[in-house]
Design an enzyme around this catalytic site. Sequence first.
Site, PDB file in Angstrom:
ATOM      1  N   HIS A 353       0.799  -1.237   0.000  1.00  0.00           N
ATOM      2  CA  HIS A 353       0.000   0.000   0.000  1.00  0.00           C
ATOM      3  C   HIS A 353       0.824   1.276   0.000  1.00  0.00           C
ATOM      4  O   HIS A 353       0.258   2.360   0.120  1.00  0.00           O
ATOM      5  CB  HIS A 353      -0.925   0.050   1.206  1.00  0.00           C
ATOM      6  CG  HIS A 353      -2.014  -0.971   1.204  1.00  0.00           C
ATOM      7  ND1 HIS A 353      -3.226  -0.763   0.600  1.00  0.00           N
ATOM      8  CD2 HIS A 353      -2.058  -2.210   1.728  1.00  0.00           C
ATOM      9  CE1 HIS A 353      -3.989  -1.831   0.771  1.00  0.00           C
ATOM     10  NE2 HIS A 353      -3.293  -2.730   1.446  1.00  0.00           N
ATOM     11  N   LYS A 532      -8.130  14.010   4.369  1.00  0.00           N
ATOM     12  CA  LYS A 532      -7.255  12.828   4.357  1.00  0.00           C
ATOM     13  C   LYS A 532      -6.237  13.009   5.461  1.00  0.00           C
ATOM     14  O   LYS A 532      -6.158  14.090   6.059  1.00  0.00           O
ATOM     15  CB  LYS A 532      -6.547  12.686   3.004  1.00  0.00           C
ATOM     16  CG  LYS A 532      -5.923  13.992   2.497  1.00  0.00           C
ATOM     17  CD  LYS A 532      -5.292  13.855   1.124  1.00  0.00           C
ATOM     18  CE  LYS A 532      -6.255  13.952  -0.027  1.00  0.00           C
ATOM     19  NZ  LYS A 532      -6.430  12.714  -0.759  1.00  0.00           N
ATOM     20  N   ARG A 533      -5.444  11.957   5.761  1.00  0.00           N
ATOM     21  CA  ARG A 533      -4.375  12.132   6.734  1.00  0.00           C
ATOM     22  C   ARG A 533      -3.470  13.289   6.298  1.00  0.00           C
ATOM     23  O   ARG A 533      -3.315  13.556   5.106  1.00  0.00           O
ATOM     24  CB  ARG A 533      -3.528  10.852   6.847  1.00  0.00           C
ATOM     25  CG  ARG A 533      -4.186   9.784   7.682  1.00  0.00           C
ATOM     26  CD  ARG A 533      -4.430  10.225   9.110  1.00  0.00           C
ATOM     27  NE  ARG A 533      -3.219  10.142   9.908  1.00  0.00           N
ATOM     28  CZ  ARG A 533      -2.996   9.214  10.835  1.00  0.00           C
ATOM     29  NH1 ARG A 533      -3.896   8.296  11.104  1.00  0.00           N
ATOM     30  NH2 ARG A 533      -1.864   9.207  11.522  1.00  0.00           N
ATOM     31  N   LYS A 538       1.031  14.440   0.661  1.00  0.00           N
ATOM     32  CA  LYS A 538      -0.339  14.757   0.226  1.00  0.00           C
ATOM     33  C   LYS A 538      -0.503  16.257  -0.024  1.00  0.00           C
ATOM     34  O   LYS A 538      -1.480  16.693  -0.617  1.00  0.00           O
ATOM     35  CB  LYS A 538      -1.348  14.266   1.262  1.00  0.00           C
ATOM     36  CG  LYS A 538      -1.382  12.738   1.401  1.00  0.00           C
ATOM     37  CD  LYS A 538      -2.397  12.309   2.452  1.00  0.00           C
ATOM     38  CE  LYS A 538      -2.343  10.833   2.801  1.00  0.00           C
ATOM     39  NZ  LYS A 538      -3.010   9.965   1.817  1.00  0.00           N
ATOM     40  N   THR A 640      -8.539   6.522  -2.150  1.00  0.00           N
ATOM     41  CA  THR A 640      -9.884   5.989  -2.326  1.00  0.00           C
ATOM     42  C   THR A 640     -10.904   7.110  -2.129  1.00  0.00           C
ATOM     43  O   THR A 640     -11.998   7.050  -2.685  1.00  0.00           O
ATOM     44  CB  THR A 640     -10.162   4.840  -1.338  1.00  0.00           C
ATOM     45  OG1 THR A 640      -9.688   5.239  -0.044  1.00  0.00           O
ATOM     46  CG2 THR A 640      -9.451   3.569  -1.753  1.00  0.00           C
ATOM     47  N   LYS A 644     -14.598   8.342  -4.087  1.00  0.00           N
ATOM     48  CA  LYS A 644     -15.863   8.710  -3.426  1.00  0.00           C
ATOM     49  C   LYS A 644     -16.339  10.065  -3.930  1.00  0.00           C
ATOM     50  O   LYS A 644     -17.533  10.264  -4.190  1.00  0.00           O
ATOM     51  CB  LYS A 644     -15.662   8.741  -1.903  1.00  0.00           C
ATOM     52  CG  LYS A 644     -15.298   7.376  -1.328  1.00  0.00           C
ATOM     53  CD  LYS A 644     -14.749   7.445   0.100  1.00  0.00           C
ATOM     54  CE  LYS A 644     -14.090   6.119   0.470  1.00  0.00           C
ATOM     55  NZ  LYS A 644     -13.260   6.203   1.694  1.00  0.00           N
TER      56      LYS A 644
END
Length: 797
Positions: A353, A532-533, A538, A640, A644
Amino acid sequence: MEAYSLTAADMRDSILRHLAYELGTDPGHATLHDWRIALSLAVRDRLVDRWFAANRATRAAQPKRVYYLSMEFLIGRLLEDAIVNLRLEEQAGTALADLGLDFDAVIQNEPDAALGNGGLGRLAACFMESLATIGCPAFGYGIRYENGLFRQSFQDGRQIEEPEDWLSQFHAWEFERRDVAQEIRFGGEVTQKDGRAVWTGAEAVIAAAFDTPIIGWKGRWANTLRLWSAQPLHGFDLARFNRGEYAAAAEPEALARTISRVLYPDDTTGQGKELRLKQEYFFTAASLRDILRRFEAEGGALADLPKKAAIQLNDTHPAIAGPELVRLLHDERGMALDEAIATARGCLSYTNHTLMPEALERWSEDLMSQLLPRHMQLIERIDEAHAAEMPGRRVTLRENGEVKMGEIAFTMAHKVNGVSALHTDLMKETVFADLHRLHPDRIVNETNGVTPRRWLLSANPRLSRLITETIGEGWVDDLEQLDRLEASISDPGFLDAYAKAKRENKQDFAEWLAAEQGVRVDPEALFDVQIKRIHEYKRQHLNILETVALWREIKANPGAGWVPRVKIFAGKAAPGYVFAKEIIHLINDVAEVLNADPVTSPYLKVLFLPNYNVSLAERLIPAADLSEQISTAGKEASGTGNMKFALNGAPTIGTLDGANVEIRDRVGARNFFLFGMTAQEVEARRAVPDHARQAIQADPRLGGALKAISQGAFSPSDKHRYRGVVANLTGQDYFLVCSDFTAYWDAQRRAEAAFADPAVWHRGAACNTARAGWFSSDRTIRGYMTDIWGTVPLAAE
Ligand code: 26V
């Protein structure tokens, strides 16, 4: 099926019965919590019937079963899931209304089961739901953490962590299985007896099983999520207690329970954390024993284990399964070592992952030898066997006194998969390049997906209704049917209805914000969402830099016809991740200044919502206009959340990273605001000395934003608060925030221009919904079933 014949009156009676006879509560005195538990028990009754039916079908057919081993299951709330999948919404809604209760309030009374950190844990939860929907006989195995992911709040803009005690309330969804318990040992020594190695572990704990039924769509099938809880082998020490040594008497119990006490909130490295390794071995060993017990009860020959058990390792956390299964087969059951290795490999497969080097697990050989001495020996034997199979290979399972769990998982798996096309390609080229050359057929891709029941049907009832009115209900478990919406996209009536659903979702969200957070936002504004985290890769800091630059631009020219925008952030930082916490602090500081600015705030607001979790995502995603997926290319394995948002009609602003690539391919380049360097360009750019400084010089907006931050515009009481952040960005800037800034700015302006024309915007949004059907986790699970597990669905009576 019984669930269908249930009337609202039956449901009401059942709720009242449970309230009285299980909770011992008079309806006149019942709290919302009591009603929620009573409803859960009423729904659970129906669920259990379906669960038994599936279990009976499995016992009769004795099929190959899937075992999904995961340290994390981020399942969130379960009541609504059960109601929706059993199709009891109407009955439950009417029954509650009869009792004078509000359905949504009861549903929202349930705490989230936050037994995961982020994407990996949420994926496991979506997979469990899809396995049940498809009717694939499966068990999820994990840990029943007493404390899930911490609760986040802010104090003066800083993240505060507090324990989240989801189990402090009665948990209606689990059944303790006192008959299923395993003794798990650590430490001790290895001796030889009759030519066999015998490991005598010194310390022992009991793994106690708690089962949660996971029900699929229409209640057609149900599987079990079995979570292990660590309990002491012996109760407390009465002799010591009687001597008055009260604390000491309770010590062994406390020590044992520590193993399932907390979820590690770090998705940072596991190094040096003895407890983490214990957790990993604890749940893996308990699960494997359970799997073998079931197999042996059905009377198969050991060599046939791979025909009956597909064991999926969710990341390397359960990678000790390789050596442990070899130990169970070879040491404990006398299978020849080579055969034991081959048999274990026939069962095991491994999902990677992340490619982030710091996240790839390695354990010191010293710790491993001390905690799991026999496994350390077996790792050496597996290494030798692998070398014998592959003469001239360069890969070893150990390096610099450490055991490499990724390499162990790879070597002991018959299939290894990545979670998006790009990620899988990069796995072959980078971390597993050598192993891939040795085993060119082993790596496969299984692009992630999300369950449409939770993330569209339940989370977005307005859009779901419109979809069902337009194309019928078949999309719920065949999400690619969404492509039938395509024909309606040019129908102005459909687009109006689509726009109306989004507008009302945004209004609901704005009302919730005002009520819960005391913040007012204009529901007509562009809701721009990054949830998100918090991680440097990111790039929440890229988003906040653009926000600061935009604020300065609006300030300089307030009359230029700006598109009102609300930037919404949410996400937790690992408690030990200092830089991520500074980013949170910065966003909160920027929010405070911008939201108080009378000139700019009508056009630009910033919100950081505390305590991001599954339930907040369910509330926020249907109300989003724009989905921020802006990681440095090559770093986000899949994502993911991106799926969504697309399904719920929020186009992406994003890089060519992870599954963004596949989302863009499907929804169409016109309906995706692409920007930034590719993974290859990222590598080349890093080699340019001074890349950050060059980028800053080339774009005065970026320079201006950085300068404002470094001069304390958002931290007047502590002007140098963001010295570190600014130094990072103007210096090494490993994640290339500066180098991607201008392209990001431009993409934001393109998004704004599109948003300003509602016809254009809603068309693009609807294209996202109509074309994102491939990103269902049902499709992903079918891929695993054919490419990796070799299993087929069963049907319950
Ligand atoms: C951990 C760390 C720790 C060190 C700093 C960088 C870093 C980056 C990522 C991680 C998380 C590792 C496991 C994980 O949660 N991966 C996520 O898995 C999701 C499901 O496949 C996928 O969608 C996300 O892209 C991926 O980050």
